[in-house]
Design an enzyme around this catalytic site. Sequence first.
Site, mmCIF file in Angstrom:
data_model
loop_
_atom_site.group_PDB
_atom_site.id
_atom_site.type_symbol
_atom_site.label_atom_id
_atom_site.label_comp_id
_atom_site.label_asym_id
_atom_site.label_seq_id
_atom_site.Cartn_x
_atom_site.Cartn_y
_atom_site.Cartn_z
ATOM 1 N N GLU A 20 -10.743 -3.752 2.567
ATOM 2 C CA GLU A 20 -10.702 -3.807 1.103
ATOM 3 C C GLU A 20 -10.203 -5.161 0.605
ATOM 4 O O GLU A 20 -10.776 -5.734 -0.323
ATOM 5 C CB GLU A 20 -9.817 -2.685 0.563
ATOM 6 C CG GLU A 20 -10.458 -1.316 0.679
ATOM 7 C CD GLU A 20 -9.619 -0.218 0.056
ATOM 8 O OE1 GLU A 20 -8.468 -0.482 -0.374
ATOM 9 O OE2 GLU A 20 -10.116 0.909 -0.013
ATOM 10 N N GLU B 39 -5.700 3.280 8.298
ATOM 11 C CA GLU B 39 -5.266 2.750 6.999
ATOM 12 C C GLU B 39 -5.143 1.226 7.046
ATOM 13 O O GLU B 39 -5.544 0.531 6.103
ATOM 14 C CB GLU B 39 -3.923 3.367 6.587
ATOM 15 C CG GLU B 39 -3.484 2.982 5.195
ATOM 16 C CD GLU B 39 -4.350 3.586 4.108
ATOM 17 O OE1 GLU B 39 -4.789 2.825 3.219
ATOM 18 O OE2 GLU B 39 -4.602 4.802 4.150
ATOM 19 N N GLU C 191 0.822 -1.220 0.000
ATOM 20 C CA GLU C 191 0.000 0.000 0.000
ATOM 21 C C GLU C 191 0.853 1.266 0.000
ATOM 22 O O GLU C 191 1.522 1.587 0.993
ATOM 23 C CB GLU C 191 -0.928 0.013 1.220
ATOM 24 C CG GLU C 191 -1.958 -1.090 1.212
ATOM 25 C CD GLU C 191 -2.904 -1.024 0.034
ATOM 26 O OE1 GLU C 191 -3.345 0.083 -0.338
ATOM 27 O OE2 GLU C 191 -3.191 -2.098 -0.533
#
Length: 116
Positions: free
Chosen positions: A70, A63, A22
């Site tokens: 996700e 996050e 990420e």
Amino acid sequence: MKRLWQATINSWHGLVAIARSERAFREELALLVIGIPLAFLLTADAGMRFALIGSLVFIMIIELLNTALEKLSDRLTLDIDPAIKSVKDMGSAAILLSLLLAGALWIGAAVAWLKS
């Protein structure tokens, strides 16, 4: 003690995984690296330093949770699903709110520093 050690190893693996996958997390990590010394520059108050640094860590926590949501959602289906889109949007909103909170704290500290 063995359980605590294994949990620590699992947590480390999670941090390595998100750092590798990420870009947003890597950017937030860079902000933390810059933010820690900057917090010491902006204020002598230990509580405010804790709040400034803590707000950056909070963004990273959100996050992590958003990325987990996700990735789990993508494992369920790659099809366009309105319910999953809504869940992903909520995770994104959580990140936005954490960024706004951190931004307000940092702007407030910068203004106080400039006034002094």
